[in-house]
Design an enzyme around this catalytic site. Structure first.
Site, PDB file in Angstrom:
ATOM      1  CG  ASP A 201      -2.064   1.121   1.179  1.00 41.26           C
ATOM      2  OD1 ASP A 201      -2.861   0.984   0.390  1.00 41.26           O
ATOM      3  OD2 ASP A 201      -2.077   1.707   2.472  1.00 41.26           O
ATOM      4  CD  GLU A 243      -2.224   2.521  -3.761  1.00 39.05           C
ATOM      5  OE1 GLU A 243      -3.111   3.248  -4.027  1.00 39.05           O
ATOM      6  OE2 GLU A 243      -1.488   2.559  -2.316  1.00 39.05           O
TER       7      GLU A 243
HETATM    8  C1  GLC Z   1      -4.199   3.216  -0.483  1.00 40.02           C
HETATM    9  C2  GLC Z   1      -5.243   2.371  -0.656  1.00 40.02           C
HETATM   10  C3  GLC Z   1      -6.506   2.997  -0.023  1.00 40.02           C
HETATM   11  C4  GLC Z   1      -6.403   3.216   1.479  1.00 40.02           C
HETATM   12  C5  GLC Z   1      -5.080   4.076   1.396  1.00 40.02           C
HETATM   13  C6  GLC Z   1      -4.630   4.245   3.109  1.00 40.02           C
HETATM   14  O1  GLC Z   1      -4.363   4.324  -1.159  1.00 40.02           O
HETATM   15  O2  GLC Z   1      -5.677   1.819  -1.920  1.00 40.02           O
HETATM   16  O3  GLC Z   1      -7.802   2.222  -0.053  1.00 40.02           O
HETATM   17  O4  GLC Z   1      -7.203   4.275   1.818  1.00 40.02           O
HETATM   18  O5  GLC Z   1      -3.950   3.459   1.019  1.00 40.02           O
HETATM   19  O6  GLC Z   1      -4.087   3.164   3.485  1.00 40.02           O
END
Ligand code: GLC
Ligand code: CA
Length: 569
Positions: A201, A243
């Site tokens: 993440d 991500e």
């Molecule tokens: C990332 C996730 C999202 C979450 C954020 C905080 O962007 O994809 O869903 O709210 O991180 O953890």
């Protein structure tokens, strides 16, 4: 050796245990329920599942606010259930990836409680503090419009703490060696319980320098290599899928020039420009994004997706491009989110038009990378815009036309199942679609089967072939002396195109015959060496580039389906 890199051609399916299948009737999905649906996923052709966070959490951000990294939230089951699940998945040849949310914890995590309560706590330096309100406290919010600041005053601590996301998600001080050691421990723990890796993440924020005095967050890329080395040592075939919605020029920093950092990253550049192409029928910016994100190490791979659990982030488009996508797919203010995105599901954005859904999916399966499906998209599920922010696209899976879509026996599902209207479970559900050969579900199953027979997409080099028509995208992949070619028409009208396959030398002859992998409609080049193809509105074609020897072999073998996939391995 290289064939061992399973993620280069995986079919990844993302889901949240909470909304997939409830086995005990308490209204909340659980691991036992998910286990009962593994045969469904295997039947679809899924080879890896990515689970959203399921650890202990106060659930203020659907589990992205973790209060214990070493526990399964009891709402979803026990450790025993979790291990049964990873084992059952493994038996079916399905790998499990889990979210690794280590940019921040929940503000209810014992580390944070300890840190705020006592300045001499060993956890104090696990978070980012400031005695005074930092000057840029109102900058850098990830959820503008909802999140007010990135620094919040903590009464007990009598200090301000940093949070890149919501105020209940204090950032971990990831530069602290003790925090890094803990992250390794978390990875090692879940690896031991049967997972094959992590969707990491918020990677750019995890590796950014953090602190009240930091003006421009600089990335500590070396950390990525350490994560990888640790994983490789513990379990050689496990991966990190990052991500990281970053500029193309920084991609190689994330992959590592030597292929020694992230194994995979989501391709946000291609994702956003793909939606622009779907909205405008102009593929030129998409082609640019594909070319810009082409460089990657042999062992690196892109994750290709359409929609995920967050908003469709259009922040990387120009203002004019973003306006075009908003107008086409999210015209109402209520459909938009955080000043940059659309919060709807795929099917409603495309007006529920199966031709356009197939086009979008066909693209996702044939753009350079590994496809990542979002649960429910295989049946064309919709959204519930009465739910706040991103939760509108996180409603329970619609299994059948039983009450609550067969998701739960409870009358109080944790989130309402979509009911009534064109996307209600009464019409849109897996049970009905299973019975109809032309349903989106059965189409998806067939296209996945064919995708597995064209490993060239995952392994090969691609080239975009010019057709002179910006509404039609033609991509060729070459790998081990085999080639495949994909044609996609983004236009609402049929188009007639002409192109040469472009192979040279010994292979030039092969290019004269295109074997259609999805129907009997093959193409033979004309005298000028060009293929002339009329492609229907939103049409798509999958071809194997085959020469005369291909036809000969087919005849010798006594016919057989022309759709035979990979010619060699
Ligand atoms: C990332 C996730 C999202 C979450 C954020 C905080 O962007 O994809 O869903 O709210 O991180 O953890
Ligand atoms: Ca349950």
């Amino acid at each position: 050796m290289i064939n061992d890199l399973w993620y280069k051609n995986a079919i990844i399916y993302s889901l949240s245990v909470a909304t997939f299948m409830d086995s005990n009737g308490d209204g909340i999905g659980d691991f036992v329920g998910l286990m009962r649906r593994l045969d469904y996923l295997q039947g679809l052709g899924v080879t890896a599942i990515w689970l959203m966070p399921f650890q202990v959490s106060p659930q203020r951000d659907d589990g992205y606010d973790i209060a214990d990294y070493y526990g399964v939230d009891p709402r979803y089951g026990t450790f025993g259930d979790f291990v049964e699940f990873t084992h059952a998945a493994k038996q079916r040849g399905i790998r499990v990836l889990i979210d690794l949310v280590v940019n921040h914890t929940s503000n209810e995590h014992p580390w944070f409680l300890d840190a705020r309560g006592d300045p001499s706590s060993k956890y104090r330096d696990w978070y980012i503090w400031s005695d005074t309100r930092p000057a840029d406290a109102n900058k850098g919010m990830v959820f503008p419009g909802v999140q007010k600041s990135t620094w919040t005053y903590e009464e007990t601590a009598k200090a301000w703490y940093f949070h890149r996301f919501y105020d209940f998600q204090p950032d971990l001080n990831t530069a602290n060696p003790a925090v890094q050691a803990e992250i390794f421990k978390i990875m090692g723990f879940w690896i031991q319980l049967g997972v094959s890796g992590f969707r990491m993440d918020a990677v750019p924020f995890v590796i950014a320098k953090k602190g009240a005095d930091v003006r421009r967050p600089t990335e500590q890329y070396a950390m990525l290599r350490e994560f990888r080395e640790f994983l490789q040592w513990r379990q050689g075939d496990s991966i990190v899928l990052g991500e990281a919605n970053v500029l193309a020029k920084n991609d190689m920093e994330y992959f590592g020039d030597a292929g020694d950092r992230l194994h995979m990253m989501f391709n946000f550049q291609v994702n956003q420009h793909l939606f622009y192409a779907l909205a405008s029928a102009d593929t030129r910016p998409l082609v640019k994004a594909m070319e810009a994100t082409k460089p990657r190490p042999v062992t690196g791979q892109w994750g290709m997706f359409l929609r995920n659990h967050d908003e469709l982030d259009l922040g990387r488009l120009t203002d004019a491009q973003r306006r075009t996508v908003f107008a086409a797919f999210g015209p109402d203010k209520d459909m938009q989110l955080y000043d940059r995105g659309i919060r709807r599901r795929l099917a409603p954005m495309l007006g529920g038009d199966q031709r356009r859904l197939e086009l979008a999916y066909s693209l996702m399966f044939t753009l350079p990378g590994t496809p990542v499906i979002r649960y429910g998209d295989e049946i064309g599920m919709g959204d519930d815009l009465s739910l706040p922010e991103r939760t509108c696209a996180r409603t329970p899976m619609q299994w059948s036309n039983e009450p609550h879509g067969g998701f739960t026996k409870s009358d109080k599902p944790l989130s309402p199942v979509i009911s009534g209207g064109p996307y209600g479970y009464e019409h849109i559900n897996a049970a009905i679609q299973r019975r109809h050969p032309d349903s989106l579900l059965n189409w998806t199953e067939r296209i996945i089967r064919m995708r597995k027979e064209v490993p060239e997409v995952g392994w090969g080099d691609f080239s975009v072939i010019d057709t002179g028509d910006r509404a039609v995208l033609v991509i060729r992949y070459d790998w081990r002396n085999n080639s495949v070619l994909f044609v996609h028409n983004f236009h609402a009208e049929p188009r007639e195109i002409a192109f040469a396959v472009g192979l040279t030398g010994d292979n030039a002859e092969h290019g004269k015959l295109l074997i259609n992998l999805l129907s009997e409609d093959h193409s033979r080049a004309g005298g000028n060496g060009k293929h002339q193809i009329v492609i229907e509105a939103y049409g798509y074609r999958w071809y194997r580039v085959g020469g005369l020897d291909y036809l000969l072999r087919r005849t010798e073998a006594g016919g057989g389906p022309a759709g035979t996939g990979a010619r060699s391995g």
